[in-house]
Design an enzyme around this catalytic site. Sequence first.
Site, short mmCIF file in Angstrom:
data_model
loop_
_atom_site.label_atom_id
_atom_site.label_comp_id
_atom_site.label_asym_id
_atom_site.label_seq_id
_atom_site.Cartn_x
_atom_site.Cartn_y
_atom_site.Cartn_z
N HIS A 179 0.84 -1.20 0.00
CA HIS A 179 0.00 0.00 0.00
C HIS A 179 0.87 1.25 0.00
CE1 HIS A 179 1.06 -0.47 4.24
NE2 HIS A 179 0.73 0.81 4.44
N ASP B 104 0.42 5.10 1.92
CA ASP B 104 -0.38 5.59 3.04
C ASP B 104 -1.51 6.52 2.59
OD1 ASP B 104 1.18 4.22 4.88
OD2 ASP B 104 2.60 5.86 5.10
N HIS C 80 4.86 0.09 0.16
CA HIS C 80 5.54 -0.61 1.24
C HIS C 80 4.61 -1.66 1.82
CE1 HIS C 80 3.71 3.07 2.87
NE2 HIS C 80 3.52 2.40 4.00
N ARG D 270 4.14 6.97 13.53
CA ARG D 270 4.31 7.60 12.23
C ARG D 270 3.71 9.00 12.25
NH1 ARG D 270 0.75 4.80 8.13
NH2 ARG D 270 -0.57 6.66 8.11
#
Length: 358
Positions: free
Chosen positions: A165, A167, A314, A330
Site C-alpha cells: 500500500h 499511506d 511498502h 508515524r
Amino acid sequence: MPPNVTVDELSDSLHQALDLQSLAKEKGRYLVYPDKKYAELEHFEHKDRGLRGDPKKASLYDNATKAFDVTPHIGTEIHGIQLSQLTETQKDDLALLVAERGVVFFRDQDINVDQGLEFGKSFGPLHVHATFGHPPGYPEVHVVYFDEKTPKKYFDSMSAADGWHTDVSYEEQPASTTLLKMDIVPKTGGDTLWASGYAAYDRLSPAWQQFLEGLQAKHSGQRQFDEAHANNHVVRRDHVESIHPIVRTHPVTGWKSLYVQPVFTTDIVGLSKHESQAVLNFLYNHINGGYDFQVRLKWEGKRKERVLIRSTFHNAIFDYLDVGRRHGWRVTPQGEKPYLDPASKSKKQAEQEARAAQ
C-alpha cells in the site's frame, strides 16, 4: 483542531512528550478513540521542499559518517546524522533524496514524538486519520502496535502480498515525506518491504505503459471505516474515496511512477468489473514480484531505526505475531494531489538522456 493542521495550531497543541515506547511496554495497545468529529479536509497548494534541494545533497553527505544506496533502484542509508537536529537546508536536501530514492534509512536516532511532529509539519500539513486511535493528546500520531494478543483472523484470511500500500491514498492529497520510528521490535521477523514506483513503471512494456497512462483508479478507505463501525469507534470525517491517475508524475523529479496497490485501490474508472480486476491483478502481481526493484529492512534488535517514506509502495511483514511485539509511530504530512504530466519522463528515460548529454 482541524484535520490538516496549521503551524500555529500545531504549536499550540504540543506539550511535554509522551514516552510512547514506555507506554507500549507498560500498557500494550494504549490508543484512545475520542468521540470527536472533524470537518472534511480542505485543498491546499503543496510545494515540495525537495524542489529547493541541492542535486549533490552536500549538506547531508558531507556531514554523514557513512552513506550508501542499499539497492540500485530504491533505498539509501545514512549514518551519523540526527533527524532531530536537521537544518532547513538539510531538510530540503533530504526531501530531494527521498524523492529520488523512495525511502531513506537512519539508525540510532534520538527524535521524540514532539520533535517528530515538528519535523513532519515542515514537509506539509499533518494528517489526522479518520478512524484509527492515537496516543492521548496526539491525534496527528499514527501508532503501529501488534503483539501475540493481536487477533489473527484478519491476517489468516489474507496473503502477505495483499499488504502492499501507499499511506492514505484514498485522500485527495495523500501522504508526502513521512517519518516512521520503530522502537520495539521482535527478536526476529517484522521486516518491512518497499518497492520503487518508478522502476515498477519502467519494468512494464511500452504497450502497457501507453495503455495505463490516462487511466484513473478509485482508492477507498471503506474497509477502515467498516472496521471502525464494527468496533463502535467514531469516524471523524465522511470522505472515504478519491480518484487518482494510475501513472503519476513526481513533482520534484518529474519521473513517472506506478500508483495502484491492493490495500486501497478498488477499481479502474471506465472499465468493467472484470476488466478492471484483471488489470489490477496483473499490476499487483507485478509489484509483488518485483524483487529487482524492492528493498527489505530488518529492524535490528534494540537499535532504534527511523525511516522516511515518500509516496511509494511498502508492505509490513506479519510473521512475528506468535513470537513478540512490534511498536512504532508515524507522522504523516500530506502532499500534492496526484497528477500525470503527459510531458514527464520515466526515470530510466531521464537517466539515459542525462548520460547522453554528458
